[in-house]
Design a protein around this motif. Structure first.
Motif, PDB file in Angstrom:
ATOM      1  N   VAL A  97      62.062   6.861  25.476  1.00 30.67           N
ATOM      2  CA  VAL A  97      63.258   7.051  26.573  1.00 30.67           C
ATOM      3  C   VAL A  97      64.562   7.413  26.058  1.00 30.67           C
ATOM      4  O   VAL A  97      64.760   6.702  24.735  1.00 30.67           O
ATOM      5  N   LEU A  98      65.204   8.455  26.311  1.00 32.11           N
ATOM      6  CA  LEU A  98      66.569   8.488  25.617  1.00 32.11           C
ATOM      7  C   LEU A  98      67.573   8.173  26.703  1.00 32.11           C
ATOM      8  O   LEU A  98      67.518   8.781  27.706  1.00 32.11           O
ATOM      9  N   GLY A  99      68.423   7.139  26.310  1.00 31.03           N
ATOM     10  CA  GLY A  99      69.111   6.551  27.442  1.00 31.03           C
ATOM     11  C   GLY A  99      70.835   6.900  27.272  1.00 31.03           C
ATOM     12  O   GLY A  99      70.950   7.286  26.107  1.00 31.03           O
ATOM     13  N   ASP A 100      71.262   6.537  28.263  1.00 31.94           N
ATOM     14  CA  ASP A 100      72.681   6.765  28.216  1.00 31.94           C
ATOM     15  C   ASP A 100      73.253   7.976  27.843  1.00 31.94           C
ATOM     16  O   ASP A 100      74.479   8.125  27.174  1.00 31.94           O
ATOM     17  N   HIS A 101      72.838   9.217  28.059  1.00 33.96           N
ATOM     18  CA  HIS A 101      73.193  10.576  28.050  1.00 33.96           C
ATOM     19  C   HIS A 101      73.510  11.310  29.239  1.00 33.96           C
ATOM     20  O   HIS A 101      72.743  11.069  30.299  1.00 33.96           O
ATOM     21  N   ASN A 102      74.236  12.204  28.957  1.00 28.76           N
ATOM     22  CA  ASN A 102      74.377  13.205  30.075  1.00 28.76           C
ATOM     23  C   ASN A 102      73.096  14.441  29.547  1.00 28.76           C
ATOM     24  O   ASN A 102      72.722  14.415  28.486  1.00 28.76           O
ATOM     25  N   GLN A 103      72.657  15.065  30.710  1.00 27.64           N
ATOM     26  CA  GLN A 103      71.586  15.976  30.553  1.00 27.64           C
ATOM     27  C   GLN A 103      72.102  17.314  30.804  1.00 27.64           C
ATOM     28  O   GLN A 103      72.652  17.725  31.740  1.00 27.64           O
ATOM     29  N   LEU A 104      71.569  18.322  29.995  1.00 28.13           N
ATOM     30  CA  LEU A 104      71.583  19.869  30.044  1.00 28.13           C
ATOM     31  C   LEU A 104      70.171  20.557  30.337  1.00 28.13           C
ATOM     32  O   LEU A 104      69.399  20.138  29.328  1.00 28.13           O
ATOM     33  N   LEU A 105      69.901  21.140  31.481  1.00 31.89           N
ATOM     34  CA  LEU A 105      68.646  21.736  31.552  1.00 31.89           C
ATOM     35  C   LEU A 105      68.626  23.065  31.052  1.00 31.89           C
ATOM     36  O   LEU A 105      69.385  23.961  31.713  1.00 31.89           O
ATOM     37  N   ALA A 106      67.898  23.352  30.152  1.00 31.85           N
ATOM     38  CA  ALA A 106      67.898  24.673  29.463  1.00 31.85           C
ATOM     39  C   ALA A 106      66.223  25.082  29.225  1.00 31.85           C
ATOM     40  O   ALA A 106      65.728  25.416  28.276  1.00 31.85           O
ATOM     41  N   ALA A 107      65.365  24.809  30.243  1.00 38.93           N
ATOM     42  CA  ALA A 107      63.831  24.556  30.263  1.00 38.93           C
ATOM     43  C   ALA A 107      63.167  25.919  30.341  1.00 38.93           C
ATOM     44  O   ALA A 107      62.263  25.778  30.672  1.00 38.93           O
ATOM     45  N   GLY A 108      63.799  26.868  30.273  1.00 41.64           N
ATOM     46  CA  GLY A 108      62.957  28.115  30.440  1.00 41.64           C
ATOM     47  C   GLY A 108      61.833  28.432  31.414  1.00 41.64           C
ATOM     48  O   GLY A 108      61.977  27.753  32.266  1.00 41.64           O
ATOM     49  N   SER A 109      60.989  29.179  31.050  1.00 38.68           N
ATOM     50  CA  SER A 109      59.826  29.541  32.084  1.00 38.68           C
ATOM     51  C   SER A 109      58.498  29.903  31.383  1.00 38.68           C
ATOM     52  O   SER A 109      58.677  30.131  30.155  1.00 38.68           O
ATOM     53  N   VAL A 110      57.377  29.678  31.999  1.00 43.37           N
ATOM     54  CA  VAL A 110      56.222  30.140  31.619  1.00 43.37           C
ATOM     55  C   VAL A 110      55.672  31.076  32.515  1.00 43.37           C
ATOM     56  O   VAL A 110      55.773  31.117  33.601  1.00 43.37           O
ATOM     57  N   ALA A 111      55.052  32.291  31.897  1.00 46.45           N
ATOM     58  CA  ALA A 111      54.825  33.537  32.589  1.00 46.45           C
ATOM     59  C   ALA A 111      53.517  33.198  33.561  1.00 46.45           C
ATOM     60  O   ALA A 111      52.843  32.322  33.056  1.00 46.45           O
ATOM     61  N   ARG A 112      53.458  33.395  34.760  1.00 43.53           N
ATOM     62  CA  ARG A 112      52.221  33.226  35.743  1.00 43.53           C
ATOM     63  C   ARG A 112      50.958  34.092  34.849  1.00 43.53           C
ATOM     64  O   ARG A 112      51.033  35.246  34.694  1.00 43.53           O
ATOM     65  N   GLN A 113      50.037  33.468  34.696  1.00 40.01           N
ATOM     66  CA  GLN A 113      48.818  34.240  34.079  1.00 40.01           C
ATOM     67  C   GLN A 113      47.981  34.761  35.534  1.00 40.01           C
ATOM     68  O   GLN A 113      47.777  34.048  36.459  1.00 40.01           O
ATOM     69  N   LEU A 114      47.515  35.931  35.220  1.00 34.88           N
ATOM     70  CA  LEU A 114      46.755  36.901  36.117  1.00 34.88           C
ATOM     71  C   LEU A 114      45.466  36.159  36.280  1.00 34.88           C
ATOM     72  O   LEU A 114      44.833  36.126  35.207  1.00 34.88           O
ATOM     73  N   PRO A 115      44.936  36.237  37.443  1.00 37.47           N
ATOM     74  CA  PRO A 115      43.568  35.455  37.657  1.00 37.47           C
ATOM     75  C   PRO A 115      42.493  36.643  37.612  1.00 37.47           C
ATOM     76  O   PRO A 115      41.850  36.938  38.608  1.00 37.47           O
ATOM     77  N   LEU A 116      42.616  37.561  36.647  1.00 33.16           N
ATOM     78  CA  LEU A 116      41.482  38.476  36.229  1.00 33.16           C
ATOM     79  C   LEU A 116      40.350  38.273  35.656  1.00 33.16           C
ATOM     80  O   LEU A 116      40.466  37.624  34.438  1.00 33.16           O
ATOM     81  N   PRO A 117      39.229  38.648  35.727  1.00 33.19           N
ATOM     82  CA  PRO A 117      38.032  38.430  34.819  1.00 33.19           C
ATOM     83  C   PRO A 117      38.251  39.120  33.612  1.00 33.19           C
ATOM     84  O   PRO A 117      38.747  40.240  33.398  1.00 33.19           O
ATOM     85  N   GLY A 118      38.138  38.366  32.201  1.00 32.07           N
ATOM     86  CA  GLY A 118      37.868  38.932  31.219  1.00 32.07           C
ATOM     87  C   GLY A 118      39.460  38.566  30.546  1.00 32.07           C
ATOM     88  O   GLY A 118      39.634  39.021  29.585  1.00 32.07           O
ATOM     89  N   HIS A 119      40.492  38.202  31.393  1.00 26.19           N
ATOM     90  CA  HIS A 119      41.821  37.940  30.855  1.00 26.19           C
ATOM     91  C   HIS A 119      41.727  36.757  29.932  1.00 26.19           C
ATOM     92  O   HIS A 119      41.191  35.741  30.179  1.00 26.19           O
ATOM     93  N   CYS A 120      42.323  36.920  28.989  1.00 24.15           N
ATOM     94  CA  CYS A 120      42.618  35.558  27.913  1.00 24.15           C
ATOM     95  C   CYS A 120      44.096  34.903  28.211  1.00 24.15           C
ATOM     96  O   CYS A 120      44.630  34.936  27.167  1.00 24.15           O
ATOM     97  N   GLY A 121      44.069  34.198  29.228  1.00 19.21           N
ATOM     98  CA  GLY A 121      45.424  33.320  29.323  1.00 19.21           C
ATOM     99  C   GLY A 121      45.213  32.185  28.645  1.00 19.21           C
ATOM    100  O   GLY A 121      44.393  31.759  27.884  1.00 19.21           O
ATOM    101  N   ARG A 122      46.213  31.260  28.763  1.00 19.03           N
ATOM    102  CA  ARG A 122      46.562  30.113  28.089  1.00 19.03           C
ATOM    103  C   ARG A 122      45.255  29.128  28.819  1.00 19.03           C
ATOM    104  O   ARG A 122      45.002  28.816  29.673  1.00 19.03           O
TER     105      ARG A 122
END
Length: 122
Positions: A97-122
């Motif tokens: 736990v990181l306590g007694d702090h203000n927080q800033l959210l800079a959490a970006g995003s993850v691209a949505r993976q296409l549900p296609l056959p043969g696709h090498c998603g994460r």
């Protein structure tokens, strides 16, 4: 004593926010938390040049030495899993736990993976 700042997301936005805090004279503790294993970095432009050029895939915004020199603590390879705003607490994966702090959210995003056959998603 100045309350600390936890920046959740150690990508380009989070890294630049941490550096900007110091440039603007913020003297409290600054902690940068990210789930990626490397330093904050610039995303390469999406172009044909980026695909064929010999440019490195990741260009760090600041080295470990620069972050240390500016008293920015970089915690990598962990996730912020809960934020308790009223208590100014950030809970990390693994239970820390990181306590007694203000927080800033800079959490970006993850691209949505296409549900296609043969696709090498994460």
């Amino acid at each position: 004593m100045t309350k600390g700042m936890v920046i959740i997301g150690a990508g380009e936005c989070g890294g630049r926010a941490a550096l900007a805090l110091r440039e603007l004279g913020y003297d409290g503790p600054v902690t940068l938390v990210g789930d990626e294993p490397h330093l904050p970095y610039e995303r390469p432009p999406l172009s044909k040049d980026a695909m064929v050029a010999d440019a490195p895939l990741l260009k760090a915004i600041a080295s470990e030495a620069v972050l240390a020199e500016r008293s920015i603590r970089h915690i990598h390879s962990v996730q912020a899993v809960a934020i308790v705003r009223e208590a100014h607490v950030v809970r990390r994966s693994g239970g820390c736990v990181l306590g007694d702090h203000n927080q800033l959210l800079a959490a970006g995003s993850v691209a949505r993976q296409l549900p296609l056959p043969g696709h090498c998603g994460r």
